[in-house]
Design a protein around this motif. Structure first.
Motif, PDB file in Angstrom:
ATOM      1  N   ARG A  69       0.539  12.256   4.927  1.00 50.26           N
ATOM      2  CA  ARG A  69       0.930  10.864   5.132  1.00 50.26           C
ATOM      3  C   ARG A  69       1.171  10.224   3.759  1.00 50.26           C
ATOM      4  N   TYR A  70       2.353   9.637   3.573  1.00 47.15           N
ATOM      5  CA  TYR A  70       2.666   8.980   2.305  1.00 47.15           C
ATOM      6  C   TYR A  70       3.744   7.932   2.512  1.00 47.15           C
ATOM      7  N   ALA A  71       3.944   7.135   1.486  1.00 46.19           N
ATOM      8  CA  ALA A  71       5.066   6.201   1.432  1.00 46.19           C
ATOM      9  C   ALA A  71       5.561   6.171  -0.006  1.00 46.19           C
ATOM     10  N   MET A  72       6.846   5.988  -0.161  1.00 48.73           N
ATOM     11  CA  MET A  72       7.412   5.862  -1.506  1.00 48.73           C
ATOM     12  C   MET A  72       8.532   4.844  -1.507  1.00 48.73           C
ATOM     13  N   ILE A  73       8.712   4.248  -2.663  1.00 49.05           N
ATOM     14  CA  ILE A  73       9.859   3.383  -2.911  1.00 49.05           C
ATOM     15  C   ILE A  73      10.794   4.196  -3.795  1.00 49.05           C
ATOM     16  N   VAL A  74      12.024   4.334  -3.346  1.00 46.73           N
ATOM     17  CA  VAL A  74      13.014   5.152  -4.041  1.00 46.73           C
ATOM     18  C   VAL A  74      14.192   4.274  -4.414  1.00 46.73           C
ATOM     19  N   ARG A  75      14.557   4.291  -5.693  1.00 41.79           N
ATOM     20  CA  ARG A  75      15.732   3.538  -6.150  1.00 41.79           C
ATOM     21  C   ARG A  75      16.757   4.521  -6.701  1.00 41.79           C
ATOM     22  N   ASP A  76      17.918   4.538  -6.057  1.00 39.13           N
ATOM     23  CA  ASP A  76      19.017   5.419  -6.457  1.00 39.13           C
ATOM     24  C   ASP A  76      18.544   6.874  -6.579  1.00 39.13           C
ATOM     25  N   GLY A  77      17.748   7.310  -5.621  1.00 35.17           N
ATOM     26  CA  GLY A  77      17.306   8.709  -5.574  1.00 35.17           C
ATOM     27  C   GLY A  77      16.122   9.046  -6.449  1.00 35.17           C
ATOM     28  N   VAL A  78      15.565   8.062  -7.160  1.00 37.48           N
ATOM     29  CA  VAL A  78      14.434   8.294  -8.061  1.00 37.48           C
ATOM     30  C   VAL A  78      13.190   7.598  -7.505  1.00 37.48           C
ATOM     31  N   VAL A  79      12.078   8.319  -7.494  1.00 36.98           N
ATOM     32  CA  VAL A  79      10.827   7.773  -6.966  1.00 36.98           C
ATOM     33  C   VAL A  79      10.271   6.744  -7.945  1.00 36.98           C
ATOM     34  N   GLU A  80      10.183   5.504  -7.479  1.00 33.98           N
ATOM     35  CA  GLU A  80       9.629   4.428  -8.298  1.00 33.98           C
ATOM     36  C   GLU A  80       8.127   4.256  -8.044  1.00 33.98           C
ATOM     37  N   LYS A  81       7.733   4.312  -6.785  1.00 33.49           N
ATOM     38  CA  LYS A  81       6.320   4.216  -6.388  1.00 33.49           C
ATOM     39  C   LYS A  81       6.041   5.344  -5.409  1.00 33.49           C
ATOM     40  N   LEU A  82       4.873   5.950  -5.536  1.00 32.76           N
ATOM     41  CA  LEU A  82       4.478   7.036  -4.643  1.00 32.76           C
ATOM     42  C   LEU A  82       3.033   6.815  -4.229  1.00 32.76           C
ATOM     43  N   ASN A  83       2.824   6.657  -2.940  1.00 26.81           N
ATOM     44  CA  ASN A  83       1.505   6.379  -2.381  1.00 26.81           C
ATOM     45  C   ASN A  83       1.137   7.490  -1.407  1.00 26.81           C
ATOM     46  N   ILE A  84       0.278   8.395  -1.831  1.00 26.22           N
ATOM     47  CA  ILE A  84      -0.129   9.533  -1.005  1.00 26.22           C
ATOM     48  C   ILE A  84      -1.529   9.266  -0.462  1.00 26.22           C
ATOM     49  N   GLU A  85      -1.662   9.385   0.832  1.00 19.84           N
ATOM     50  CA  GLU A  85      -2.962   9.170   1.472  1.00 19.84           C
ATOM     51  C   GLU A  85      -3.894  10.361   1.256  1.00 19.84           C
ATOM     52  N   GLN A  86      -5.158  10.062   1.120  1.00 20.30           N
ATOM     53  CA  GLN A  86      -6.183  11.098   1.150  1.00 20.30           C
ATOM     54  C   GLN A  86      -6.313  11.553   2.608  1.00 20.30           C
ATOM     55  N   ALA A  87      -6.850  12.745   2.831  1.00 25.06           N
ATOM     56  CA  ALA A  87      -7.021  13.256   4.187  1.00 25.06           C
ATOM     57  C   ALA A  87      -7.795  12.258   5.044  1.00 25.06           C
ATOM     58  N   LYS A  88      -7.318  12.086   6.266  1.00 24.72           N
ATOM     59  CA  LYS A  88      -7.962  11.205   7.253  1.00 24.72           C
ATOM     60  C   LYS A  88      -8.026   9.745   6.810  1.00 24.72           C
ATOM     61  N   SER A  89      -7.132   9.341   5.924  1.00 24.33           N
ATOM     62  CA  SER A  89      -7.112   7.971   5.424  1.00 24.33           C
ATOM     63  C   SER A  89      -5.780   7.324   5.778  1.00 24.33           C
ATOM     64  N   PHE A  90      -5.794   6.007   5.895  1.00 28.80           N
ATOM     65  CA  PHE A  90      -4.577   5.249   6.164  1.00 28.80           C
ATOM     66  C   PHE A  90      -4.697   3.901   5.469  1.00 28.80           C
ATOM     67  N   GLU A  91      -4.355   3.872   4.195  1.00 31.28           N
ATOM     68  CA  GLU A  91      -4.455   2.660   3.392  1.00 31.28           C
ATOM     69  C   GLU A  91      -3.190   2.411   2.576  1.00 31.28           C
ATOM     70  N   VAL A  92      -2.824   3.370   1.710  1.00 32.58           N
ATOM     71  CA  VAL A  92      -1.770   3.139   0.717  1.00 32.58           C
ATOM     72  C   VAL A  92      -0.351   3.408   1.222  1.00 32.58           C
ATOM     73  N   SER A  93      -0.223   3.928   2.435  1.00 31.96           N
ATOM     74  CA  SER A  93       1.120   4.150   2.977  1.00 31.96           C
ATOM     75  C   SER A  93       1.487   3.113   4.030  1.00 31.96           C
ATOM     76  N   LYS A  94       0.616   2.150   4.252  1.00 29.63           N
ATOM     77  CA  LYS A  94       0.882   1.075   5.207  1.00 29.63           C
ATOM     78  C   LYS A  94       2.061   0.225   4.747  1.00 29.63           C
ATOM     79  N   ALA A  95       2.761  -0.335   5.698  1.00 36.56           N
ATOM     80  CA  ALA A  95       3.888  -1.218   5.384  1.00 36.56           C
ATOM     81  C   ALA A  95       3.446  -2.406   4.535  1.00 36.56           C
ATOM     82  N   GLU A  96       2.284  -2.956   4.826  1.00 43.04           N
ATOM     83  CA  GLU A  96       1.786  -4.110   4.077  1.00 43.04           C
ATOM     84  C   GLU A  96       1.550  -3.752   2.605  1.00 43.04           C
ATOM     85  N   TYR A  97       1.029  -2.562   2.363  1.00 44.98           N
ATOM     86  CA  TYR A  97       0.763  -2.112   1.001  1.00 44.98           C
ATOM     87  C   TYR A  97       2.071  -1.941   0.227  1.00 44.98           C
ATOM     88  N   VAL A  98       3.049  -1.320   0.867  1.00 39.27           N
ATOM     89  CA  VAL A  98       4.342  -1.096   0.224  1.00 39.27           C
ATOM     90  C   VAL A  98       5.064  -2.423  -0.016  1.00 39.27           C
TER      91      VAL A  98
END
Length: 157
Positions: free
Chosen positions: A124-153
């Motif tokens: 589970r992860y979320a990233m912000i990508v600008r023109d094909g380049v990863v600007e922000k990368l939020n990878i969740e720890q196992a069994k966690s749901f914090e940094v990939s939430k829409a609110e966090y991004v």
């Protein structure tokens, strides 16, 4: 593993639309755009269906108001499943993309083996990508749901 500042790997993802099955090259798909890409371990699974995808559906307009051109939900599922899952959650403002063979997920280094549960899946992860380049990368720890939430991004934009 992919990191902030890296260019996304070249791969083909699939999307089922009213026009039929589309093969999308990641280099072309992300070129010249600001994209929020979030990945889930599987469509129709509990956290993914109850919180992860719905959060992006609810905040899609706010994300776009902050300059996001496209919101992509990705899973190692097939395009038929991704389309059905998107319809169930009224995700019309999102692109529901399939990485059916996990080739993109593996190229990112963000795969996990769930064994008999489902085989190779995405972490589970979320990233912000600008023109094909990863600007922000939020990878969740196992069994966690914090940094990939829409609110966090949203707060990172």
């Amino acid at each position: 593993m992919i990191a902030q500042g890296d260019k996304l790997p070249d791969a083909v993802l699939t999307e089922l639309t009213e026009a039929g099955m589309q093969n999308l090259n990641t280099s072309e798909l992300f070129a010249g755009k600001t994209v929020v890409l979030f990945a889930v371990p599987g469509a129709f699974t509990p956290t993914c269906s109850e919180a992860h995808l719905p959060g992006y559906v609810v905040l899609a307009d706010e994300l776009k108001a902050r300059g996001v051109d496209m919101i992509v939900c990705l899973a190692v599922n097939d395009a038929f499943v991704m389309r059905a899952w998107g319809k169930v959650h009224n995700a019309s403002e999102l692109r529901m993309l399939a990485d059916g063979d996990a080739s993109f997920t593996r190229a990112l280094g963000l795969e996990m083996d769930t064994g008999s549960f489902g085989g190779v899946r995405s972490v589970r992860y979320a990233m912000i990508v600008r023109d094909g380049v990863v600007e922000k990368l939020n990878i969740e720890q196992a069994k966690s749901f914090e940094v990939s939430k829409a609110e966090y991004v949203l707060a990172q934009l």
